[in-house]
Design a protein around this motif. Structure first.
Motif, PDB file in Angstrom:
ATOM      1  N   LEU A  57      53.257 -41.019 101.335  1.00  0.00           N
ATOM      2  CA  LEU A  57      53.388 -39.570 101.474  1.00  0.00           C
ATOM      3  C   LEU A  57      52.227 -38.923 100.731  1.00  0.00           C
ATOM      4  O   LEU A  57      52.040 -39.161  99.537  1.00  0.00           O
ATOM      5  CB  LEU A  57      54.713 -39.085 100.883  1.00  0.00           C
ATOM      6  CG  LEU A  57      54.904 -37.576 100.845  1.00  0.00           C
ATOM      7  CD1 LEU A  57      55.176 -37.042 102.250  1.00  0.00           C
ATOM      8  CD2 LEU A  57      56.031 -37.199  99.909  1.00  0.00           C
ATOM      9  N   VAL A  58      51.457 -38.118 101.451  1.00  0.00           N
ATOM     10  CA  VAL A  58      50.305 -37.443 100.860  1.00  0.00           C
ATOM     11  C   VAL A  58      50.569 -35.932 100.898  1.00  0.00           C
ATOM     12  O   VAL A  58      50.619 -35.338 101.976  1.00  0.00           O
ATOM     13  CB  VAL A  58      49.009 -37.775 101.633  1.00  0.00           C
ATOM     14  CG1 VAL A  58      47.827 -37.033 101.021  1.00  0.00           C
ATOM     15  CG2 VAL A  58      48.775 -39.280 101.638  1.00  0.00           C
ATOM     16  N   PRO A  59      50.766 -35.335  99.713  1.00  0.00           N
ATOM     17  CA  PRO A  59      50.999 -33.888  99.655  1.00  0.00           C
ATOM     18  C   PRO A  59      49.707 -33.125  99.381  1.00  0.00           C
ATOM     19  O   PRO A  59      48.749 -33.664  98.819  1.00  0.00           O
ATOM     20  CB  PRO A  59      51.952 -33.764  98.468  1.00  0.00           C
ATOM     21  CG  PRO A  59      51.524 -34.865  97.545  1.00  0.00           C
ATOM     22  CD  PRO A  59      51.049 -35.985  98.433  1.00  0.00           C
ATOM     23  N   SER A  60      49.694 -31.876  99.787  1.00  0.00           N
ATOM     24  CA  SER A  60      48.590 -30.982  99.434  1.00  0.00           C
ATOM     25  C   SER A  60      49.144 -29.561  99.322  1.00  0.00           C
ATOM     26  O   SER A  60      50.224 -29.268  99.829  1.00  0.00           O
ATOM     27  CB  SER A  60      47.457 -31.052 100.464  1.00  0.00           C
ATOM     28  OG  SER A  60      47.906 -30.672 101.743  1.00  0.00           O
ATOM     29  N   PHE A  61      48.394 -28.710  98.647  1.00  0.00           N
ATOM     30  CA  PHE A  61      48.820 -27.333  98.418  1.00  0.00           C
ATOM     31  C   PHE A  61      47.644 -26.413  98.722  1.00  0.00           C
ATOM     32  O   PHE A  61      46.582 -26.538  98.114  1.00  0.00           O
ATOM     33  CB  PHE A  61      49.277 -27.175  96.965  1.00  0.00           C
ATOM     34  CG  PHE A  61      49.915 -25.860  96.648  1.00  0.00           C
ATOM     35  CD1 PHE A  61      51.102 -25.477  97.248  1.00  0.00           C
ATOM     36  CD2 PHE A  61      49.325 -24.996  95.739  1.00  0.00           C
ATOM     37  CE1 PHE A  61      51.705 -24.262  96.948  1.00  0.00           C
ATOM     38  CE2 PHE A  61      49.917 -23.785  95.431  1.00  0.00           C
ATOM     39  CZ  PHE A  61      51.105 -23.417  96.032  1.00  0.00           C
ATOM     40  N   GLU A  62      47.829 -25.529  99.697  1.00  0.00           N
ATOM     41  CA  GLU A  62      46.763 -24.612 100.103  1.00  0.00           C
ATOM     42  C   GLU A  62      47.348 -23.231 100.385  1.00  0.00           C
ATOM     43  O   GLU A  62      48.357 -23.121 101.085  1.00  0.00           O
ATOM     44  CB  GLU A  62      46.087 -25.114 101.383  1.00  0.00           C
ATOM     45  CG  GLU A  62      45.428 -26.465 101.268  1.00  0.00           C
ATOM     46  CD  GLU A  62      44.955 -26.996 102.606  1.00  0.00           C
ATOM     47  OE1 GLU A  62      44.648 -26.181 103.512  1.00  0.00           O
ATOM     48  OE2 GLU A  62      44.915 -28.223 102.756  1.00  0.00           O
ATOM     49  N   VAL A 124      61.549 -40.005  99.722  1.00  0.00           N
ATOM     50  CA  VAL A 124      60.605 -39.077 100.359  1.00  0.00           C
ATOM     51  C   VAL A 124      60.998 -37.646  99.991  1.00  0.00           C
ATOM     52  O   VAL A 124      60.156 -36.846  99.575  1.00  0.00           O
ATOM     53  CB  VAL A 124      60.568 -39.252 101.900  1.00  0.00           C
ATOM     54  CG1 VAL A 124      59.787 -38.116 102.560  1.00  0.00           C
ATOM     55  CG2 VAL A 124      59.963 -40.592 102.273  1.00  0.00           C
ATOM     56  N   TRP A 125      62.282 -37.325 100.131  1.00  0.00           N
ATOM     57  CA  TRP A 125      62.743 -35.977  99.770  1.00  0.00           C
ATOM     58  C   TRP A 125      62.481 -35.704  98.295  1.00  0.00           C
ATOM     59  O   TRP A 125      62.014 -34.615  97.931  1.00  0.00           O
ATOM     60  CB  TRP A 125      64.215 -35.788 100.103  1.00  0.00           C
ATOM     61  CG  TRP A 125      64.803 -34.584  99.417  1.00  0.00           C
ATOM     62  CD1 TRP A 125      65.798 -34.565  98.498  1.00  0.00           C
ATOM     63  CD2 TRP A 125      64.409 -33.210  99.578  1.00  0.00           C
ATOM     64  NE1 TRP A 125      66.039 -33.283  98.075  1.00  0.00           N
ATOM     65  CE2 TRP A 125      65.201 -32.429  98.722  1.00  0.00           C
ATOM     66  CE3 TRP A 125      63.456 -32.574 100.357  1.00  0.00           C
ATOM     67  CZ2 TRP A 125      65.084 -31.053  98.624  1.00  0.00           C
ATOM     68  CZ3 TRP A 125      63.319 -31.187 100.255  1.00  0.00           C
ATOM     69  CH2 TRP A 125      64.136 -30.439  99.399  1.00  0.00           C
ATOM     70  N   ASN A 126      62.761 -36.680  97.433  1.00  0.00           N
ATOM     71  CA  ASN A 126      62.523 -36.474  96.004  1.00  0.00           C
ATOM     72  C   ASN A 126      61.058 -36.170  95.713  1.00  0.00           C
ATOM     73  O   ASN A 126      60.750 -35.305  94.892  1.00  0.00           O
ATOM     74  CB  ASN A 126      62.982 -37.700  95.202  1.00  0.00           C
ATOM     75  CG  ASN A 126      64.486 -37.863  95.198  1.00  0.00           C
ATOM     76  OD1 ASN A 126      65.226 -36.906  95.432  1.00  0.00           O
ATOM     77  ND2 ASN A 126      64.956 -39.063  94.961  1.00  0.00           N
ATOM     78  N   LYS A 127      60.149 -36.848  96.398  1.00  0.00           N
ATOM     79  CA  LYS A 127      58.706 -36.606  96.212  1.00  0.00           C
ATOM     80  C   LYS A 127      58.311 -35.230  96.760  1.00  0.00           C
ATOM     81  O   LYS A 127      57.519 -34.521  96.137  1.00  0.00           O
ATOM     82  CB  LYS A 127      57.884 -37.684  96.923  1.00  0.00           C
ATOM     83  CG  LYS A 127      57.943 -39.029  96.267  1.00  0.00           C
ATOM     84  CD  LYS A 127      56.903 -39.129  95.187  1.00  0.00           C
ATOM     85  CE  LYS A 127      56.869 -40.579  94.710  1.00  0.00           C
ATOM     86  NZ  LYS A 127      55.906 -40.796  93.669  1.00  0.00           N
ATOM     87  N   ILE A 128      58.841 -34.867  97.914  1.00  0.00           N
ATOM     88  CA  ILE A 128      58.552 -33.552  98.492  1.00  0.00           C
ATOM     89  C   ILE A 128      59.032 -32.459  97.548  1.00  0.00           C
ATOM     90  O   ILE A 128      58.304 -31.513  97.234  1.00  0.00           O
ATOM     91  CB  ILE A 128      59.187 -33.414  99.891  1.00  0.00           C
ATOM     92  CG1 ILE A 128      58.426 -34.282 100.902  1.00  0.00           C
ATOM     93  CG2 ILE A 128      59.234 -31.944 100.339  1.00  0.00           C
ATOM     94  CD1 ILE A 128      59.082 -34.366 102.274  1.00  0.00           C
TER      95      ILE A 128
END
Length: 139
Positions: A57-62, A124-128
């Motif tokens: 899982l690769v998150p980003s914030f924009e 996955v939910w915990n990471k999100i």
């Protein structure tokens, strides 16, 4: 469209499919339509622990919104994780935190997953959620 409306639309789409095997065929088709992650992201920094298959899982914030990409070496895992990343991508952290993925049980997806896949999905939910909480602190 709000995140709640998007979730409700996904629930409606999945609820129409009554047969669990057909529902998983839909999820598998969803996985096949997802763009694979670049190899540079397929490492332990992005790996979801607790899943029998390889799952990243690769998150980003924009611009005040969270985005997520996922990939797996198992098509069902990729498809189910993809449902979550597609749902939550493009929304503000507070919206994400407010709407847990309990809809997957509502439409009969989690009941047909192995314990390891359910565990991976939960992670996955915990990471999100953790990423959204982190972003909320940064704003």
């Amino acid at each position: 469209m709000t995140l709640e409306e998007k979730r409700d639309e996904l629930v409606e789409d999945l609820s129409i499919i009554e047969d669990p095997q057909e529902r998983f065929a839909y999820i598998i088709d969803n996985a096949k339509s997802q763009k694979p992650l670049a190899d540079e992201f397929k490492n332990d920094a992005f790996r979801i622990e607790g899943c029998q298959s390889q799952l990243w899982l690769v998150p980003s914030f924009e611009d005040g919104k969270c985005y997520f990409e996922t990939d797996s070496d198992a098509v069902i895992t990729k498809g189910v994780a993809g449902l979550l990343t597609q749902l939550y991508s493009g929304y503000a952290p507070e919206e994400i935190i407010a709407i847990p993925p309990d809809f997957l049980a509502q439409v009969g997806v989690t009941q047909h997953l192995t314990p390891n896949r359910r565990n991976g999905l939960s992670n996955v939910w915990n990471k999100i959620k953790a990423f959204a909480e982190h972003c909320l602190k940064e704003v």
